[in-house]
Design an enzyme around this catalytic site. Sequence first.
Site, mmCIF file in Angstrom:
data_model
loop_
_atom_site.group_PDB
_atom_site.id
_atom_site.type_symbol
_atom_site.label_atom_id
_atom_site.label_comp_id
_atom_site.label_asym_id
_atom_site.label_seq_id
_atom_site.Cartn_x
_atom_site.Cartn_y
_atom_site.Cartn_z
ATOM 1 N N GLN A 43 13.185 46.954 -36.161
ATOM 2 C CA GLN A 43 14.013 45.532 -36.195
ATOM 3 C C GLN A 43 13.585 45.233 -35.032
ATOM 4 O O GLN A 43 13.931 45.414 -33.881
ATOM 5 C CB GLN A 43 15.392 46.211 -36.218
ATOM 6 N N ARG A 45 15.168 42.377 -33.772
ATOM 7 C CA ARG A 45 16.404 41.532 -33.337
ATOM 8 C C ARG A 45 17.104 43.085 -32.520
ATOM 9 O O ARG A 45 17.460 43.979 -33.108
ATOM 10 C CB ARG A 45 17.134 41.294 -34.424
ATOM 11 N N GLY A 87 17.315 43.154 -44.803
ATOM 12 C CA GLY A 87 18.860 43.074 -45.051
ATOM 13 C C GLY A 87 19.837 43.808 -44.151
ATOM 14 O O GLY A 87 20.807 44.305 -44.540
ATOM 15 N N GLU A 88 19.335 43.918 -42.883
ATOM 16 C CA GLU A 88 20.047 44.862 -42.217
ATOM 17 C C GLU A 88 21.343 44.159 -41.353
ATOM 18 O O GLU A 88 22.401 44.800 -41.352
ATOM 19 C CB GLU A 88 19.308 45.095 -40.814
ATOM 20 N N GLU A 121 10.437 38.576 -41.753
ATOM 21 C CA GLU A 121 11.798 38.165 -42.154
ATOM 22 C C GLU A 121 12.429 37.335 -41.059
ATOM 23 O O GLU A 121 13.187 36.402 -41.338
ATOM 24 C CB GLU A 121 12.291 39.424 -42.598
#
Length: 288
Positions: A43, A45, A87-88, A121
């Site tokens: 991830q 972010r 979709g976290e 994404e």
Amino acid sequence: MIILPPFSRIFGMGDREEATEETYSQSEVVYIEIGEIAPNRYQPRTIFEQEKIDELAQTIHTHGMIQPIVVRELEEESDKKYEIIAGERRFRAVTLLEWDRVPAIIRKMNDKEVASVALIENLQREELTVIEEARAYDRLIEIHELTQEALAQRLGKSQSTVANKMRLLKLPEPVQTAMLNKSITERHARALIGLKDEDKQIKLLNEIINNELNVKQTEARIAKMLEEKPKKKKPRLKGISKDLRIAMNTIRQSVDMVSETGVNLETDEQDLDDYYQITIKIPKQNHK
């Protein structure tokens, strides 16, 4: 039907995914226990705004989850059975709602593919901080062995845009952290690149934050810092008589006093074999 973006078309993830968007029927959606799911290790972010997660949780509570998360099965031994691919934010929201299970689609992907999907994404949503975006570009270049120009073409961006973002990764860690926390803007950071010296960059970073300097003030401060000439170290007076030390210090004090009046003196001290040499230059045009 649920449509996922064609990441393979952008980064060539294999023949099993063609250039068309993949579709999934509701019959392929499964429900997985929340406790069996691990966050995406790739991830990009690093900061999730809790206020936005709260808003998403309220929306899901009112309207339900319209789009499932996407996961893959974990092969290594772990207390988790699945890892999030996409979709976290939705996963965090339903966890906040204390759901027991979450709708998901299971896909088979290797580490390289998972990392690429997570990066793309987030880049497509344009919700990353500038430093997260730069790190995402850097990671994609590493994963797919691309040049900056090739990455820019695949993302539909200009090469200069990618290059300017990645240049921020040369800044010291405290500056990058300040960008992550939004303590300074991208324009502040770009200005700091001009200093080059890491200690000066960090020093000015603290000034920007503590004194709330805007970009224009920051640029002016940098221009002033670049004009400052580094002071030459004066030879240490070791192994000489007390009288000579007094004489040397008296001359130095006199030079400092003249400099304080606004005269731009240039001095140079040399410790030679038989004597100390002090050279003083007084410009004829000496007004500051």
